[in-house]
Every structure is written in structure tokens, then in C-alpha cells.
Design a protein around this motif. Structure first.
Motif, PDB file in Angstrom:
ATOM      1  N   ARG A  14      -7.983  46.783  11.993  1.00  0.00           N
ATOM      2  CA  ARG A  14      -9.437  46.545  11.908  1.00  0.00           C
ATOM      3  C   ARG A  14     -10.087  46.603  13.282  1.00  0.00           C
ATOM      4  O   ARG A  14      -9.578  46.048  14.248  1.00  0.00           O
ATOM      5  N   PRO A  15     -11.211  47.286  13.345  1.00  0.00           N
ATOM      6  CA  PRO A  15     -11.934  47.426  14.607  1.00  0.00           C
ATOM      7  C   PRO A  15     -12.560  46.095  15.031  1.00  0.00           C
ATOM      8  O   PRO A  15     -12.685  45.179  14.222  1.00  0.00           O
ATOM      9  N   GLU A  16     -12.983  46.023  16.267  1.00  0.00           N
ATOM     10  CA  GLU A  16     -13.744  44.855  16.735  1.00  0.00           C
ATOM     11  C   GLU A  16     -15.142  44.875  16.105  1.00  0.00           C
ATOM     12  O   GLU A  16     -15.680  45.939  15.835  1.00  0.00           O
ATOM     13  N   PRO A  17     -15.729  43.696  15.874  1.00  0.00           N
ATOM     14  CA  PRO A  17     -17.079  43.636  15.328  1.00  0.00           C
ATOM     15  C   PRO A  17     -18.089  44.389  16.197  1.00  0.00           C
ATOM     16  O   PRO A  17     -18.007  44.341  17.432  1.00  0.00           O
ATOM     17  N   THR A  19     -21.235  43.995  17.404  1.00  0.00           N
ATOM     18  CA  THR A  19     -22.289  42.976  17.546  1.00  0.00           C
ATOM     19  C   THR A  19     -22.950  43.041  18.917  1.00  0.00           C
ATOM     20  O   THR A  19     -23.560  42.077  19.365  1.00  0.00           O
ATOM     21  N   ALA A  26     -25.242  38.667  12.414  1.00  0.00           N
ATOM     22  CA  ALA A  26     -24.258  38.439  11.352  1.00  0.00           C
ATOM     23  C   ALA A  26     -23.296  39.610  11.268  1.00  0.00           C
ATOM     24  O   ALA A  26     -23.711  40.772  11.315  1.00  0.00           O
ATOM     25  N   TRP A  27     -22.033  39.297  11.152  1.00  0.00           N
ATOM     26  CA  TRP A  27     -21.011  40.310  10.975  1.00  0.00           C
ATOM     27  C   TRP A  27     -20.158  39.903   9.785  1.00  0.00           C
ATOM     28  O   TRP A  27     -19.615  38.796   9.762  1.00  0.00           O
ATOM     29  N   VAL A  28     -20.080  40.782   8.774  1.00  0.00           N
ATOM     30  CA  VAL A  28     -19.286  40.489   7.582  1.00  0.00           C
ATOM     31  C   VAL A  28     -18.215  41.555   7.428  1.00  0.00           C
ATOM     32  O   VAL A  28     -18.505  42.750   7.560  1.00  0.00           O
ATOM     33  N   GLU A  29     -17.002  41.106   7.186  1.00  0.00           N
ATOM     34  CA  GLU A  29     -15.896  42.029   6.919  1.00  0.00           C
ATOM     35  C   GLU A  29     -15.310  41.730   5.557  1.00  0.00           C
ATOM     36  O   GLU A  29     -15.199  40.568   5.161  1.00  0.00           O
ATOM     37  N   PHE A  30     -14.888  42.769   4.877  1.00  0.00           N
ATOM     38  CA  PHE A  30     -14.105  42.588   3.656  1.00  0.00           C
ATOM     39  C   PHE A  30     -12.886  43.483   3.735  1.00  0.00           C
ATOM     40  O   PHE A  30     -12.994  44.648   4.121  1.00  0.00           O
ATOM     41  N   ALA A  31     -11.736  42.941   3.368  1.00  0.00           N
ATOM     42  CA  ALA A  31     -10.522  43.742   3.237  1.00  0.00           C
ATOM     43  C   ALA A  31      -9.988  43.578   1.821  1.00  0.00           C
ATOM     44  O   ALA A  31      -9.807  42.450   1.339  1.00  0.00           O
ATOM     45  N   GLY A  32      -9.770  44.708   1.154  1.00  0.00           N
ATOM     46  CA  GLY A  32      -9.134  44.705  -0.160  1.00  0.00           C
ATOM     47  C   GLY A  32      -7.656  44.967   0.034  1.00  0.00           C
ATOM     48  O   GLY A  32      -7.259  45.994   0.574  1.00  0.00           O
ATOM     49  N   VAL A  33      -6.843  44.008  -0.380  1.00  0.00           N
ATOM     50  CA  VAL A  33      -5.420  43.980  -0.036  1.00  0.00           C
ATOM     51  C   VAL A  33      -4.599  44.219  -1.300  1.00  0.00           C
ATOM     52  O   VAL A  33      -4.952  43.727  -2.378  1.00  0.00           O
ATOM     53  N   VAL A  34      -3.498  44.959  -1.183  1.00  0.00           N
ATOM     54  CA  VAL A  34      -2.640  45.230  -2.349  1.00  0.00           C
ATOM     55  C   VAL A  34      -1.917  43.945  -2.747  1.00  0.00           C
ATOM     56  O   VAL A  34      -1.259  43.309  -1.937  1.00  0.00           O
ATOM     57  N   VAL A 107     -22.071  44.356   1.370  1.00  0.00           N
ATOM     58  CA  VAL A 107     -20.619  44.401   1.120  1.00  0.00           C
ATOM     59  C   VAL A 107     -20.329  44.238  -0.367  1.00  0.00           C
ATOM     60  O   VAL A 107     -19.531  44.991  -0.951  1.00  0.00           O
TER      61      VAL A 107
END
Lengths: 130, 130
Positions: A14-17, A19, A26-34, A107
Motif C-alpha cells: 500500500r502506498p503512503e497517504p 495528504t 481526511a484519508w480513507v483506505e479500504f483493503a479487500g482481503v481473501v 469508498v
């Protein structure tokens, strides 16, 4: 909105925010994980395939639409394809905005639309070996 | 739910996602970043103060309440105090859950409640020097 879209066969780092500049609050991240369970079966990995060029284009168009609606500053999407082991990330999105409501809304809506509109599919569930 | 709460005077270094074990299919992060404009004035930094022991306890109780309601697996909160320059993170939360809806809902509700319930205050806006 600044948009970056990547498809990769590699593990997602994952890259750095994004900002910088003082406008992003505001910084929002989502990761969809197996997950270990897929349709009631225990799996070791899932395999994803994409219609690459079209997938990137549709993701970009979707981000442009949602960015205009929600007023966000930047969005970065990375989708992994190929065999993805349990516990690793299949899809990652990071969004920067002035305030949190816009980024959270983008997101949530992006993930709903991704499944409907983007030509990336789970093609195989790889079972655990005994 | 696994809960971790930290207050720190140091720059926040975001932890790796807690997605081990195969049960977590969604990881959501939110970072609240100091913006260059505060109440219409251009600032270089904000100063935050906390009533430390109580702040940690209230954050933990809030996460327990929200974790039970939304059914999440883990939540980790880091709040920075002291002088925080523009572009740096004041509050960070990472939440793991089975599916994305639960983690997104917990993060949104946590941030609303944080501002109401937790004894951490912006005490000073530090102007830019000309």
C-alpha cells in the motif's frame, strides 16, 4: 480529482497517504482481503482474472463519476489479479478529501459498483491441501 | 473484538493491517490530517491536549460498544497530542471485519462520537510565520 489505477500480479504494497498540500483533512483506505472461507468451503487462495484494458478504463470512469459527486481530492486503486493467498489483499483503494464524509462515501459506493460494473472475476477457489 | 488504544506525542507511523487468520475480509483505515485552514485562518500547525487516562478509557469503551454493535474483529486507534504540523495525522483508526460494511460503519460512527465524548481538545492554532 487526481486518479491512479493499477492492475498487478504482485503482492500489493500500500502506498503512503496522499495528504500533502494542506487541503486534505481526511484519508480513507479500504483493503479487500481473501478470506479462508469461500461459499462455505475452506480455501487456500482465490484466483482473479481481469479484462485488463477495459477494467482499468471502467475503474477510472467510475472514480471520475464518484469523485465529481462526492468532491474528493484524490483516489488511488490497485487491483491484484492471478492467485491470491488467504490473508492477502485483492483490492486496495485510498481516497483523500477535505472532510471524512466524502471519502467514506466514495469508498463505500466504489466497492458496491466495482462488483457490478468492472470486468474482474473470481475464476477459481483453490482448496487447502490436507 | 481486539482493541488497541494509544496516545502519543510522536508522529504516527501507521501499523500494518491486522488481517491474519483468514477471518478478516475487510480492512478500513481512516486518518484525520491537519489542514492548512482552521476556522478561515491559514495555520502551520494545531496543538492538541488530552486528559490522557480518561481519553484512553473512553476510546476503549466506545470501541467495545461499536465493536459489539457492528461485529468487527479488531480496532486500533492512535491519537497524537502536542503540536501537529499541517499535513500530518492527528488521529488514525484501523478496523478489521468479515465484510466491508461493518468496518466502514464502525469508523464513521467512531469519528462522530470521538468529537463528542472523548476528552481531547484542539487548544491552539499556530499561525504561519511570514
Amino acid at each position: 480529482m487526481n486518479i491512479l489505477v493499477e492492475l498487478t500480479c504482485e503482492k500489493i504494497r500500500r502506498p503512503e497517504p496522499a495528504t500533502d498540500g494542506g487541503a486534505v483533512g481526511a484519508w480513507v483506505e479500504f483493503a479487500g482481503v481473501v478470506r479462508a472461507e469461500e461459499d462455505g468451503r475452506i480455501v487456500a487462495a482465490l484466483e482473479y482474472e481481469a479484462y485488463d484494458t477495459m477494467a482499468e478504463r471502467v475503474i477510472r470512469e467510475l472514480l471520475e463519476e464518484l469523485g465529481a459527486r462526492h468532491g474528493c481530492a484524490s483516489a488511488h486503486v490497485i487491483h491484484r489479479v492471478g492467485v491470491i493467498p488467504v490473508g492477502e489483499t485483492a483490492i486496495w483503494i485510498g481516497v483523500g478529501s477535505g472532510h471524512r464524509q466524502e471519502a467514506l462515501a466514495l469508498v463505500a459506493e466504489f466497492m458496491d459498483r466495482l462488483k457490478q460494473d468492472v470486468p474482474i472475476w473470481k475464476t477459481r477457489a483453490i482448496p487447502t491441501t490436507q
